[in-house]
Design a protein around this motif. Structure first.
Motif, mmCIF file in Angstrom:
data_model
loop_
_atom_site.group_PDB
_atom_site.id
_atom_site.type_symbol
_atom_site.label_atom_id
_atom_site.label_comp_id
_atom_site.label_asym_id
_atom_site.label_seq_id
_atom_site.Cartn_x
_atom_site.Cartn_y
_atom_site.Cartn_z
ATOM 1 N N TYR A 32 -10.146 -15.454 -11.755
ATOM 2 C CA TYR A 32 -8.708 -15.258 -11.990
ATOM 3 C C TYR A 32 -8.330 -15.442 -13.454
ATOM 4 O O TYR A 32 -8.704 -16.424 -14.089
ATOM 5 C CB TYR A 32 -7.886 -16.220 -11.108
ATOM 6 C CG TYR A 32 -8.023 -15.881 -9.653
ATOM 7 C CD1 TYR A 32 -7.238 -14.886 -9.079
ATOM 8 C CD2 TYR A 32 -8.980 -16.503 -8.858
ATOM 9 C CE1 TYR A 32 -7.393 -14.539 -7.749
ATOM 10 C CE2 TYR A 32 -9.137 -16.168 -7.525
ATOM 11 C CZ TYR A 32 -8.343 -15.184 -6.981
ATOM 12 O OH TYR A 32 -8.491 -14.840 -5.668
ATOM 13 N N ASP A 38 0.146 -14.466 -7.836
ATOM 14 C CA ASP A 38 -0.021 -14.167 -6.423
ATOM 15 C C ASP A 38 1.339 -13.770 -5.873
ATOM 16 O O ASP A 38 2.245 -14.588 -5.797
ATOM 17 C CB ASP A 38 -0.566 -15.390 -5.683
ATOM 18 C CG ASP A 38 -0.911 -15.090 -4.236
ATOM 19 O OD1 ASP A 38 -0.757 -13.929 -3.804
ATOM 20 O OD2 ASP A 38 -1.341 -16.020 -3.536
ATOM 21 N N GLU A 40 2.059 -13.138 -2.957
ATOM 22 C CA GLU A 40 2.104 -13.477 -1.531
ATOM 23 C C GLU A 40 2.280 -14.971 -1.299
ATOM 24 O O GLU A 40 1.883 -15.475 -0.267
ATOM 25 C CB GLU A 40 0.812 -13.017 -0.857
ATOM 26 C CG GLU A 40 0.603 -11.548 -0.933
ATOM 27 C CD GLU A 40 1.761 -10.760 -0.343
ATOM 28 O OE1 GLU A 40 2.238 -11.090 0.757
ATOM 29 O OE2 GLU A 40 2.207 -9.814 -1.008
ATOM 30 N N ASN A 41 2.863 -15.698 -2.200
ATOM 31 C CA ASN A 41 2.882 -17.158 -2.053
ATOM 32 C C ASN A 41 4.231 -17.733 -1.639
ATOM 33 O O ASN A 41 4.474 -18.918 -1.823
ATOM 34 C CB ASN A 41 2.377 -17.828 -3.328
ATOM 35 C CG ASN A 41 3.245 -17.560 -4.531
ATOM 36 O OD1 ASN A 41 4.317 -16.977 -4.416
ATOM 37 N ND2 ASN A 41 2.788 -17.975 -5.686
ATOM 38 N N SER A 48 0.683 -23.852 -5.031
ATOM 39 C CA SER A 48 0.160 -22.481 -5.018
ATOM 40 C C SER A 48 1.042 -21.518 -5.804
ATOM 41 O O SER A 48 0.687 -20.356 -5.967
ATOM 42 C CB SER A 48 0.062 -21.973 -3.573
ATOM 43 O OG SER A 48 -0.874 -22.701 -2.840
ATOM 44 N N PHE A 56 -4.327 -20.060 -7.112
ATOM 45 C CA PHE A 56 -5.168 -19.434 -6.093
ATOM 46 C C PHE A 56 -6.078 -20.456 -5.414
ATOM 47 O O PHE A 56 -6.296 -20.394 -4.203
ATOM 48 C CB PHE A 56 -5.970 -18.277 -6.703
ATOM 49 C CG PHE A 56 -5.124 -17.072 -6.983
ATOM 50 C CD1 PHE A 56 -4.942 -16.092 -6.021
ATOM 51 C CD2 PHE A 56 -4.484 -16.922 -8.205
ATOM 52 C CE1 PHE A 56 -4.148 -14.982 -6.267
ATOM 53 C CE2 PHE A 56 -3.696 -15.817 -8.463
ATOM 54 C CZ PHE A 56 -3.521 -14.848 -7.494
ATOM 55 N N THR A 59 -4.078 -22.275 -2.881
ATOM 56 C CA THR A 59 -3.927 -21.468 -1.671
ATOM 57 C C THR A 59 -5.163 -21.593 -0.790
ATOM 58 O O THR A 59 -5.052 -21.741 0.436
ATOM 59 C CB THR A 59 -3.672 -19.997 -2.031
ATOM 60 O OG1 THR A 59 -2.435 -19.910 -2.744
ATOM 61 C CG2 THR A 59 -3.615 -19.113 -0.795
ATOM 62 N N HIS A 124 -5.782 -6.522 1.012
ATOM 63 C CA HIS A 124 -5.506 -7.204 -0.256
ATOM 64 C C HIS A 124 -5.579 -6.197 -1.399
ATOM 65 O O HIS A 124 -6.488 -5.365 -1.450
ATOM 66 C CB HIS A 124 -6.536 -8.322 -0.505
ATOM 67 C CG HIS A 124 -6.442 -9.425 0.484
ATOM 68 N ND1 HIS A 124 -5.617 -10.495 0.304
ATOM 69 C CD2 HIS A 124 -7.060 -9.610 1.674
ATOM 70 C CE1 HIS A 124 -5.727 -11.313 1.338
ATOM 71 N NE2 HIS A 124 -6.601 -10.789 2.188
ATOM 72 N N GLU A 135 -3.248 -9.825 -10.831
ATOM 73 C CA GLU A 135 -2.198 -9.739 -9.809
ATOM 74 C C GLU A 135 -2.833 -9.550 -8.445
ATOM 75 O O GLU A 135 -3.875 -8.901 -8.325
ATOM 76 C CB GLU A 135 -1.264 -8.549 -10.064
ATOM 77 C CG GLU A 135 -0.179 -8.811 -11.056
ATOM 78 C CD GLU A 135 0.764 -7.631 -11.157
ATOM 79 O OE1 GLU A 135 1.903 -7.746 -10.655
ATOM 80 O OE2 GLU A 135 0.356 -6.602 -11.723
ATOM 81 N N HIS A 136 -2.168 -10.107 -7.428
ATOM 82 C CA HIS A 136 -2.625 -9.977 -6.040
ATOM 83 C C HIS A 136 -1.419 -9.762 -5.138
ATOM 84 O O HIS A 136 -0.399 -10.410 -5.288
ATOM 85 C CB HIS A 136 -3.367 -11.246 -5.613
ATOM 86 C CG HIS A 136 -3.589 -11.332 -4.138
ATOM 87 N ND1 HIS A 136 -2.781 -12.084 -3.315
ATOM 88 C CD2 HIS A 136 -4.513 -10.743 -3.346
ATOM 89 C CE1 HIS A 136 -3.217 -11.962 -2.063
ATOM 90 N NE2 HIS A 136 -4.260 -11.158 -2.058
ATOM 91 N N TRP A 137 -1.570 -8.815 -4.198
ATOM 92 C CA TRP A 137 -0.598 -8.587 -3.128
ATOM 93 C C TRP A 137 -1.391 -8.505 -1.836
ATOM 94 O O TRP A 137 -2.577 -8.190 -1.851
ATOM 95 C CB TRP A 137 0.110 -7.246 -3.273
ATOM 96 C CG TRP A 137 0.807 -6.973 -4.540
ATOM 97 C CD1 TRP A 137 2.140 -7.117 -4.782
ATOM 98 C CD2 TRP A 137 0.242 -6.454 -5.752
ATOM 99 N NE1 TRP A 137 2.425 -6.722 -6.066
ATOM 100 C CE2 TRP A 137 1.267 -6.324 -6.679
ATOM 101 C CE3 TRP A 137 -1.057 -6.105 -6.135
ATOM 102 C CZ2 TRP A 137 1.057 -5.842 -7.972
ATOM 103 C CZ3 TRP A 137 -1.265 -5.641 -7.410
ATOM 104 C CH2 TRP A 137 -0.209 -5.510 -8.310
#
Length: 174
Positions: A32, A38, A40-41, A48, A56, A59, A124, A135-137
């Motif tokens: 990362y 993130d 999605e947090n 997180s 991350f 999480t 993901h 970035e994460h979704w």
């Protein structure tokens, strides 16, 4: 045709998913970017909601705290440019309270352990920068998991257990 760069990004994305189940802190540092976000947090703990590997890794600890036997099955992974998508299933057994938080980072709901196994499909999405995730979704079947675990429709007894579990969690946080 897959290029070496595309294959490398796919490999890193898949490694990051498996790290959620069993990676150590050093794994997260290598995966990362320091500014990684993130998306999605919203229901996750306050720890997180920070950028980079710290958020991350928090999480991962949150997921592991609620589940035993946590693992991911990877079904597909595709890349285009700096984006990678991974279709997977998260598996585990709900063995400890699963605490959800609201937008103000306060305990909102606590699901007491059911001892039941679950399998939740997920997609993901990762964006990479400088060879690390920035970035994460995710799209997850939360409703399907809730049905498997008996969270919905809840029995009156389970609603009482939820209220007691929330009271204990709020006391721990305060």
């Amino acid at each position: 045709m897959t290029t070496d760069i595309t294959a490398d990004l796919i490999s890193l994305a898949v490694r990051s998913i498996h790290a959620m189940a069993n990676g150590d802190r050093a794994d997260f540092d290598s995966l990362y970017h320091p500014l990684a976000t993130d998306r999605e947090n919203r229901v996750q703990p306050p720890s997180s909601r920070v950028p980079g590997a710290d958020g991350f890794y928090s999480t991962a600890l949150w997921l592991r705290a609620a589940s035993t036997g946590l693992r991911y099955d990877i079904h597909h992974a595709l890349a285009r440019g700096d984006l990678v998508v991974v279709n997977s299933t998260m598996n585990g057994t709900h063995a400890a309270p699963w605490v959800m938080y609201n937008d103000d980072a306060q305990v909102e709901t606590v699901f007491p352990p059911t001892g039941k196994p679950y399998a939740m499909t997920q997609s993901h999405w990762f964006r990479f920068e400088d060879g690390r995730i920035v970035e994460h979704w995710a799209n997850r079947d939360d409703l399907g998991m809730a049905a498997q675990l008996g969270w919905i429709p809840p029995t009156p007894a389970y609603l009482v257990r939820m209220a007691l579990a929330k009271r204990r969690a709020v006391r721990r946080v305060s």
